[in-house]
Design a protein around this motif. Structure first.
Motif, PDB file in Angstrom:
ATOM      1  N   ARG A  48       8.415   0.883 -53.895  1.00 33.03           N
ATOM      2  CA  ARG A  48       9.597   0.202 -53.578  1.00 33.03           C
ATOM      3  C   ARG A  48      10.341  -0.073 -54.869  1.00 33.03           C
ATOM      4  O   ARG A  48       9.835  -0.967 -55.689  1.00 33.03           O
ATOM      5  CB  ARG A  48       8.965  -1.311 -52.882  1.00 33.03           C
ATOM      6  CG  ARG A  48       8.648  -1.077 -51.558  1.00 33.03           C
ATOM      7  CD  ARG A  48       8.019  -2.114 -50.909  1.00 33.03           C
ATOM      8  NE  ARG A  48       7.118  -2.930 -51.725  1.00 33.03           N
ATOM      9  CZ  ARG A  48       5.739  -2.734 -51.181  1.00 33.03           C
ATOM     10  NH1 ARG A  48       5.407  -1.911 -50.294  1.00 33.03           N
ATOM     11  NH2 ARG A  48       4.853  -3.415 -52.058  1.00 33.03           N
ATOM     12  N   GLU A  76       7.902  -1.136 -57.599  1.00 30.85           N
ATOM     13  CA  GLU A  76       6.441  -1.711 -57.059  1.00 30.85           C
ATOM     14  C   GLU A  76       5.835  -0.612 -56.439  1.00 30.85           C
ATOM     15  O   GLU A  76       6.544   0.068 -55.721  1.00 30.85           O
ATOM     16  CB  GLU A  76       6.537  -2.972 -56.154  1.00 30.85           C
ATOM     17  CG  GLU A  76       7.080  -4.080 -56.766  1.00 30.85           C
ATOM     18  CD  GLU A  76       6.926  -5.345 -55.602  1.00 30.85           C
ATOM     19  OE1 GLU A  76       6.760  -5.000 -54.678  1.00 30.85           O
ATOM     20  OE2 GLU A  76       6.991  -6.655 -56.358  1.00 30.85           O
ATOM     21  N   GLU A  84       2.539   0.420 -53.919  1.00 29.53           N
ATOM     22  CA  GLU A  84       1.303  -0.050 -53.149  1.00 29.53           C
ATOM     23  C   GLU A  84       0.264   0.805 -53.040  1.00 29.53           C
ATOM     24  O   GLU A  84       0.401   1.907 -52.889  1.00 29.53           O
ATOM     25  CB  GLU A  84       1.904  -0.574 -51.782  1.00 29.53           C
ATOM     26  CG  GLU A  84       1.013  -1.262 -50.863  1.00 29.53           C
ATOM     27  CD  GLU A  84       1.559  -1.499 -49.553  1.00 29.53           C
ATOM     28  OE1 GLU A  84       0.663  -2.075 -48.624  1.00 29.53           O
ATOM     29  OE2 GLU A  84       2.767  -1.459 -49.207  1.00 29.53           O
ATOM     30  N   ARG A 118      -5.524  -3.403 -50.336  1.00 28.56           N
ATOM     31  CA  ARG A 118      -4.395  -2.827 -50.779  1.00 28.56           C
ATOM     32  C   ARG A 118      -3.930  -3.844 -52.052  1.00 28.56           C
ATOM     33  O   ARG A 118      -3.955  -4.703 -52.304  1.00 28.56           O
ATOM     34  CB  ARG A 118      -3.357  -3.003 -49.816  1.00 28.56           C
ATOM     35  CG  ARG A 118      -3.496  -1.734 -48.601  1.00 28.56           C
ATOM     36  CD  ARG A 118      -2.080  -1.540 -48.013  1.00 28.56           C
ATOM     37  NE  ARG A 118      -2.669  -0.472 -47.040  1.00 28.56           N
ATOM     38  CZ  ARG A 118      -1.715   0.293 -46.413  1.00 28.56           C
ATOM     39  NH1 ARG A 118      -0.188  -0.152 -46.419  1.00 28.56           N
ATOM     40  NH2 ARG A 118      -1.842   1.214 -45.463  1.00 28.56           N
ATOM     41  N   GLU A 119      -3.612  -3.121 -53.049  1.00 24.12           N
ATOM     42  CA  GLU A 119      -3.237  -3.685 -54.373  1.00 24.12           C
ATOM     43  C   GLU A 119      -1.783  -3.036 -54.648  1.00 24.12           C
ATOM     44  O   GLU A 119      -1.427  -2.034 -54.327  1.00 24.12           O
ATOM     45  CB  GLU A 119      -4.409  -3.214 -55.608  1.00 24.12           C
ATOM     46  CG  GLU A 119      -5.591  -3.442 -55.330  1.00 24.12           C
ATOM     47  CD  GLU A 119      -5.953  -5.035 -55.649  1.00 24.12           C
ATOM     48  OE1 GLU A 119      -4.960  -5.530 -56.192  1.00 24.12           O
ATOM     49  OE2 GLU A 119      -7.099  -5.297 -55.335  1.00 24.12           O
ATOM     50  N   THR A 120      -1.180  -4.033 -55.650  1.00 22.21           N
ATOM     51  CA  THR A 120       0.346  -3.711 -55.883  1.00 22.21           C
ATOM     52  C   THR A 120       0.368  -3.731 -57.276  1.00 22.21           C
ATOM     53  O   THR A 120      -0.238  -4.812 -57.878  1.00 22.21           O
ATOM     54  CB  THR A 120       1.022  -4.491 -55.154  1.00 22.21           C
ATOM     55  OG1 THR A 120       1.296  -4.386 -53.867  1.00 22.21           O
ATOM     56  CG2 THR A 120       2.534  -4.254 -55.696  1.00 22.21           C
ATOM     57  N   ARG A 121       0.941  -2.594 -57.927  1.00 17.36           N
ATOM     58  CA  ARG A 121       1.283  -2.574 -59.489  1.00 17.36           C
ATOM     59  C   ARG A 121       2.798  -2.358 -59.602  1.00 17.36           C
ATOM     60  O   ARG A 121       3.472  -1.474 -58.767  1.00 17.36           O
ATOM     61  CB  ARG A 121       0.281  -1.545 -60.026  1.00 17.36           C
ATOM     62  CG  ARG A 121      -1.221  -1.702 -59.950  1.00 17.36           C
ATOM     63  CD  ARG A 121      -1.586  -2.779 -61.163  1.00 17.36           C
ATOM     64  NE  ARG A 121      -3.012  -3.039 -60.798  1.00 17.36           N
ATOM     65  CZ  ARG A 121      -3.529  -3.820 -60.109  1.00 17.36           C
ATOM     66  NH1 ARG A 121      -2.907  -4.538 -59.141  1.00 17.36           N
ATOM     67  NH2 ARG A 121      -5.035  -3.976 -60.118  1.00 17.36           N
TER      68      ARG A 121
END
Length: 651
Positions: free
Chosen positions: A456, A471, A473, A481-484
C-alpha cells in the motif's frame, strides 16, 4: 579438547597398542644405493618388493619379472611382474595403497609397483621404472636422470584401462588371453564424515583427474610430534593430506626412494596436479583387506612430515621438513531447537591452500559441521554469517544471509560460502591467498518465512527527488500478519512518466557447480555440470568483492522500478521478481548487536539498465511479490520574486 576429539584420540591409542603402531618401522630393504636399468630387465629376473600391510613395519614380498612393455606407461616403459610370498598370500595380491612399493634386484632399485588387475589375478602388476620417477625430481632442482633405452616387449598380450569398469568392458571385447591392467586405486581415507558428506566426497573424487580412487571411511588421528621428525624409508607408508582436524581426507601410498630429505612415491600420479604444495605425512596401515575386485589398504595418517611438491605422470615427489601454508576453518553451529538451550558446537579443520581444490574442500567440511551440529538432515531456517580473511585484501570479506529449505537446510546454507571462497580462489585479477574462514550458523526447524500479501503506497504520484512510503503487509508462517514500511526515493533527474514498482523479497545468485551441483540438484540427471561460477559484476577484484558483499539478501524487502524510457530490465530479473516461489536463499546478520536491527539501503541511481531500488532488512526469509503503478512528475519549480524597476519608490 572436545569430547569427539577425546574419543578419537582414545580410539587411536587403543588401535596403536593392538597393532604396534607406536613401534619403530621394520627392517629397511637392502639397498646399495644403485639403480637397476631397464635394459637389464629380462623375463625370469627375480627381485624383492617392500611395503607395509599392518602398522608401520616394512615387510618383503617376492617379485618375478615377466617382461618389459616399451612406451606403455604415461611416462615411458612399464615392467610386467608377478608377485608372491606370504605377504601376497595374506593380502590376496597387489593391493590399492601399495602404489610406490619399491622393487629391488641384488640391492639395486628397479622401480615401484604402480598398476594391477581388477577382477583378475591380483598377483600380476606393473612396475614404473625408477629412471622415469627420478625425472620428477628435476622439477625440484635435482640432477637429470639418465634416459633408459626401451627393452623387448613382454611375453603377454596386455591392454590398459583407466578404471576397473572400463577394464571389465574391454575384457569382453578383446581376444582370449589378453589381460587388462588398470592403475592401482589410490585409497582415499576420509575421517570424520557422516554418510551424506562421505557420499559427496566419493562423487567428488570420481570427477578428479588422476586416480582411480577408493574412498574408505576411517578415523582421524591427532599429530603427536612436530613436523619434520618423521623419517621415510623405501617401503614406508605415507599420506598426502588435503584436509586435517575434525575432518580429514588423505591419500595413502608407499615411499619408493628417498635420500633422507627428498622422496618419491606412488609410481603414478595422485591428481596429476603438476607443481603443488600439499601436506605429506606419515601413515599407519590398520588392515589390508582382500577383495575380488582388488585388495586394498585401510589406514590413517599419523604425523605431518613435510610438503608434497610434485604430482606427475611417473609418481609424486616431496621434501621432508616444513609444512606448506594451509587454510584454517572454524565453524560454530547453534541448534536453536536443542532442549538444553542455545549452546553452540565448535568445529575446526584445515584445508590445503590450493585454488583448484579449496572451494570444494572447505564446503564439504563445513557441510559436515552443520550436519553434525544439528544432528539431522532436513528442512529448516538458517542464519549464516561467514568471514574470509586473505592476504592482500584490505579488509575481511564478510557476508551474512538467511536461508529456508523445505528439504535440506544445511546444504542450502553452504551455497554462498562456496561462492565466496571460489571468488577469491579463482578471480582473474591477482592471487589472493586465503588464510582463515569463520562460519557461524544458527539453525531451527521452524520456517521463518513471510509471504507478501499486499503493498500500500502512501501516494501514487510523486515528483523526482521526493520519496514514497510503502506499507507491506506480510503473512508470517502460521503466525500473525505483520506490517513493514519501506521508503523508496525517486532520484533527482528521473524522467517523468509511469512506472511499475515491484516489492519483493531479496534473492541472490544460485550456488555454483562443483560439490553443490549434487547437493542442490532436485533430480540427478547425470548430465555434465558447467564448471565454475559466473563472476560478479566489476572491472576489478575490489568491485567484484563489493558486489558480492552488498548484493541482496533473502531476508530483505526490496522495492524497485526501472526509470521511464530507460533500458528494459533483463529477462531473468523480471522472472525472479514475478515468481513468488523463487526464493530459497541466504541469511540475516549474526552479530548480537545487529541481529534485531533493520537495515535500509540507499536507492540506486537510474541508468545503466539497473533499477532504482530500496531495501529493508526483516526477521524472515521473504517470499512473493506485489506491484503498483507510480506516476513520476517533474518537480514543482518555485517562482522567483519579480525584480524592482529602476527608480521606483515603494509605498
Amino acid at each position: 579438547m572436545p569430547f569427539t576429539r577425546l574419543k578419537a584420540h582414545a580410539l587411536w591409542l587403543l588401535v596403536a597398542a593392538l597393532l604396534g603402531l607406536t613401534a619403530p618401522a621394520g627392517a629397511a630393504p637392502i639397498w646399495n644405493g644403485q639403480l637397476f636399468p631397464v635394459e637389464e630387465v629380462a623375463p625370469g629376473l627375480r627381485g624383492t618388493g617392500y611395503t607395509v600391510i599392518g602398522g608401520t613395519d616394512i615387510e618383503a614380498f617376492d617379485v618375478l619379472f615377466l617382461g618389459v612393455l616399451p612406451g606403455a606407461g604415461p611416462a615411458g616403459d612399464l615392467l610386467l611382474v608377478e608377485t608372491s610370498g606370504p605377504l601376497i598370500e595374506q593380502t590376496g595380491g597387489i593391493a590399492s595403497g601399495m602404489s610406490g612399493s619399491p622393487v629391488f634386484v641384488d640391492g639395486r632399485l628397479v622401480g615401484a609397483i604402480a598398476y594391477g588387475f581388477g577382477y583378475a589375478d591380483h598377483r600380476i602388476g606393473l612396475v614404473t621404472p625408477i629412471g622415469d620417477m627420478l625425472r620428477v625430481l628435476e622439477r625440484m632442482g635435482a640432477e637429470d636422470a639418465a634416459a633408459q633405452a626401451p627393452s623387448p616387449a613382454g611375453p603377454r598380450q596386455v591392454a590398459f584401462a583407466p578404471d576397473e569398469a572400463t577394464a571389465a568392458q574391454l575384457l569382453a571385447q578383446l581376444p582370449p588371453g589378453t589381460e587388462v591392467l588398470v592403475p592401482l586405486a589410490t585409497p582415499l581415507m576420509a575421517g570424520g564424515f557422516g554418510p551424506r558428506a562421505l557420499h559427496l566426497v566419493e562423487g567428488w573424487a570420481k570427477r578428479l583427474p588422476g586416480g582411480p580412487f577408493l574412498t574408505v571411511p576411517t578415523g582421524t588421528a591427532p599429530a603427536s610430534v612436530q613436523p619434520g621428525t618423521v623419517s621415510f624409508q623405501p617401503g614406508s607408508a605415507f599420506g598426502v593430506q588435503l584436509l586435517g582436524g575434525d575432518v580429514s581426507l588423505s591419500a595413502l601410498g608407499t615411499v619408493t626412494w628417498t635420500d633422507g630429505d627428498r622422496f618419491l612415491g606412488l609410481g603414478h600420479p595422485f591428481l596429476n596436479g603438476g607443481a603443488v604444495h600439499w601436506v605429506t605425512s606419515g601413515a599407519a596401515i590398520l588392515r589390508t583387506v582382500s577383495s575380488a575386485q582388488m585388495p586394498f589398504k585401510v589406514g590413517v595418517v599419523t604425523d605431518p612430515a613435510g610438503t608434497l611438491t610434485q604430482d606427475r605422470a611417473a609418481g609424486v615427489a616431496g621434501r621432508l621438513g616444513p609444512l606448506p601454508e594451509r587454510v584454517q576453518v572454524a565453524v560454530r553451529v547453534t541448534d536453536l531447537d536443542h532442549p538444553q538451550g542455545e549452546t553452540p558446537q565448535r568445529f575446526s579443520f584445515w584445508a590445503v591452500d590450493d585454488p583448484w581444490l579449496l572451494p570444494d574442500l572447505v564446503t564439504v567440511g563445513v557441510l559436515q559441521a552443520l550436519d553434525q551440529g544439528i544432528d539431522r538432515i532436513g528442512p529448516g531456517t538458517a542464519r549464516v554469517l561467514f568471514r574470509l580473511e586473505a592476504e592482500s585484501l584490505p579488509q575481511t570479506l564478510v557476508r551474512d544471509n538467511m536461508v529456508y529449505s523445505e528439504s535440506d537446510v544445511s546444504a542450502l546454507a553452504v551455497g554462498e560460502l562456496l561462492e565466496g571462497v571460489e571468488l577469491l580462489a579463482a578471480n582473474p585479477f591477482r592471487e589472493v591467498p586465503l588464510r582463515r574462514v569463520e562460519v557461524e550458523a544458527r539453525i531451527t526447524r521452524q520456517p521463518q518465512v513471510a509471504q507478501i500479501v499486499e503493498v500500500r503506497p502512501a501516494a501514487t504520484r510523486v515528483a523526482a527527488g521526493d520519496s514514497v512510503l510503502i506499507e507491506v503487509e506480510l503473512q508470517t508462517y502460521r503466525g500473525p500478519r505483520e506490517t513493514r514500511a519501506i521508503r523508496l526515493t525517486i532520484p533527482p533527474g528521473t524522467p517523468a512518466g509511469r512506472v511499475a514498482v515491484t516489492v519483493r523479497g531479496g534473492y541472490s545468485t544460485s550456488p555454483s557447480a562443483v560439490v553443490h551441483a549434487e547437493l542442490f540438484a532436485e533430480e540427478k540427471t547425470g548430465e555434465p555440470v558447467e564448471e565454475g561460477l559466473p563472476l560478479p559484476e566489476g572491472g576489478s577484484l575490489e568491485e567484484q568483492l563489493e558486489t558480492f558483499r552488498t548484493r541482496e539478501r533473502n531476508y530483505e524487502l526490496v522495492a524497485e522500478f526501472y526509470p521511464p524510457f530507460g533500458p528494459l530490465p533483463p529477462a531473468e530479473s523480471q522472472a525472479g521478481a514475478e515468481n513468488p516461489a523463487r526464493t530459497e536463499g541466504e541469511g540475516a546478520p549474526m552479530a548480537e548487536e545487529d541481529r534485531d536491527q533493520p537495515r535500509t539501503h540507499q536507492p540506486s541511481l537510474p541508468g545503466n539498465g539497473k533499477p532504482v531500488q530500496a531495501r529493508l532488512a526483516t526477521d524472515w526469509v521473504i517470499r512473493g511479490s506485489d506491484q503498483f503503478e507510480l506516476e513520476i512528475v517533474e518537480p514543482v519549480q518555485e517562482e522567483e520574486p519579480a525584480a524592482e524597476a529602476p527608480g521606483s519608490t515603494p509605498f
